[in-house]
Design a protein around this motif. Structure first.
Motif, short mmCIF file in Angstrom:
data_model
loop_
_atom_site.label_atom_id
_atom_site.label_comp_id
_atom_site.label_asym_id
_atom_site.label_seq_id
_atom_site.Cartn_x
_atom_site.Cartn_y
_atom_site.Cartn_z
N LYS A 175 0.82 -1.20 0.00
CA LYS A 175 0.00 0.00 0.00
C LYS A 175 0.86 1.26 0.00
O LYS A 175 0.55 2.25 -0.67
N ALA A 176 1.97 1.24 0.73
CA ALA A 176 2.84 2.41 0.80
C ALA A 176 3.47 2.73 -0.54
O ALA A 176 3.86 3.87 -0.80
N GLU A 177 3.61 1.75 -1.42
CA GLU A 177 4.20 1.97 -2.73
C GLU A 177 3.18 2.37 -3.78
O GLU A 177 3.51 3.04 -4.75
N GLY A 178 1.92 1.95 -3.61
CA GLY A 178 0.94 2.11 -4.67
C GLY A 178 -0.16 3.11 -4.43
O GLY A 178 -1.17 3.11 -5.14
N ASP A 179 0.00 4.00 -3.44
CA ASP A 179 -1.06 4.94 -3.10
C ASP A 179 -1.05 6.12 -4.08
O ASP A 179 -0.62 7.22 -3.76
N ALA A 180 -1.53 5.87 -5.31
CA ALA A 180 -1.58 6.91 -6.35
C ALA A 180 -2.72 7.87 -6.08
O ALA A 180 -3.84 7.44 -5.76
N GLU A 181 -2.47 9.17 -6.19
CA GLU A 181 -3.47 10.17 -5.83
C GLU A 181 -3.90 11.08 -6.97
O GLU A 181 -4.98 11.65 -6.93
N ASP A 182 -3.05 11.25 -8.00
CA ASP A 182 -3.49 12.08 -9.13
C ASP A 182 -2.66 11.72 -10.36
O ASP A 182 -1.58 11.12 -10.25
#
Length: 309
Positions: A112-119
């Motif tokens: 999750k820490a690597e893949g938390d894409a936001e925009d």
């Protein structure tokens, strides 16, 4: 994305938009359950509101979107990318959706820490820029978001952001510069922001108004920027706000802007996090706004389409 459970206003579907395939379905919803014909609110006109559903495990958690011709390209806070077509009429109102596909973003693994894409935003050269939080960074991908990534050098201050206080909003301006806005701390008066290019960053402040926090940004043809903000409180549930920042304000240190609309219960609103803007046939600007359902059955992926003033 905040780890919160949002309240969802449920409406009885009045039917579905035309289906472009057998997986993606768009069900229309009224903006107001008390006044189903309501379209004008604040300074904007609502062109439509739909609930999107699909059976794929990666569909949901949408936190950033961009237009690629007639397709929406999206990223999720669980490290996925997805695309789907949106067919609109001359007034910019969606008439059909379909051709859904998606998969894992390249290089993020399963953490999750690597893949938390936001925009996500286009870089102007056929590539995509994706902003991540938790491990704060912006990566440049080719046309294929599943591979071919490289790091974009950010201002050093971004590495001091808290895990859930990272870059939520990113857009590329007409002159090629990037605008990055962090969600920031809940108890702070402003969110940190940066404008510029790798190695040439200027720090800015994005003022908070109440509990609203920035979640997405989209560049406007006049050099300004449209910013989407989200608020959540236990008594009031979710709310969203659109703020337009003039081009002149981007040259200062404070991104104050003009409020265009606030949507809050009893109007239909969810965890709106993603924003993209494009012109319709007559040149008027249409904003498309999507919600992040957090893969929570009590929430929905909503697609809100509005005409800007």
């Amino acid at each position: 994305m905040r780890p919160i459970i949002l309240l969802l206003l449920l409406f009885l579907p009045a039917g579905c938009l035309a289906r472009g395939d057998e997986t993606l379905v768009a069900t229309p919803l009224p903006l107001s359950g008390q006044n189903p014909e309501m379209t004008d609110v604040g300074k904007i006109q609502v062109l439509g509101l739909w609930r999107l559903t699909a059976p794929q495990s990666w569909f949901g958690g949408i936190s950033g979107i961009a237009w690629d011709a007639d397709e929406i390209v999206a990223v999720s806070d669980t490290g996925s990318w997805l695309r789907f077509a949106v067919h609109v009429d001359a007034l910019g109102r969606p008439q059909a959706v379909g051709d859904l596909r998606g998969g894992r973003l390249g290089g993020v693994g399963s953490d999750k820490a690597e893949g938390d894409a936001e925009d996500i935003t286009a870089d102007g050269n056929g590539n995509w820029l994706v902003a991540f939080e938790r491990r704060h960074r912006v990566w440049r991908y080719g046309a294929d978001l599943a591979q071919g990534w490289e790091n974009v050098a950010l201002a050093t201050q971004t590495q001091a952001l808290g895990a859930n206080e990272g870059i939520e909003s990113m857009t590329r301006l007409g002159d090629g510069r990037l605008l990055l806005i962090a969600e920031g701390q809940d108890d702070a008066a402003t969110s940190p922001a940066w404008i510029g290019r790798p190695g040439q960053w200027q720090s800015l402040d994005f003022p908070h108004h109440g509990r609203f926090r920035p979640t997405a940004a989209a560049a406007l043809p006049d050099g300004g920027v449209l910013v989407l903000e989200r608020r959540y409180t236990l008594p009031g549930g979710p709310a969203m706000r659109l703020r337009r920042i003039a081009a002149a304000d981007l040259r200062g240190g404070r991104l104050e802007g003009e409020e265009l609309v606030v949507l809050e219960p009893p109007l239909a609103v969810d965890n709106f996090e993603a924003l993209a803007v494009r012109p319709r046939a007559d040149g008027r600007l249409v904003a498309t706004i999507l919600s992040d359902d957090n893969f929570n059955p009590l929430q929905s992926t909503l697609m809100l389409t509005v005409l800007l003033p």
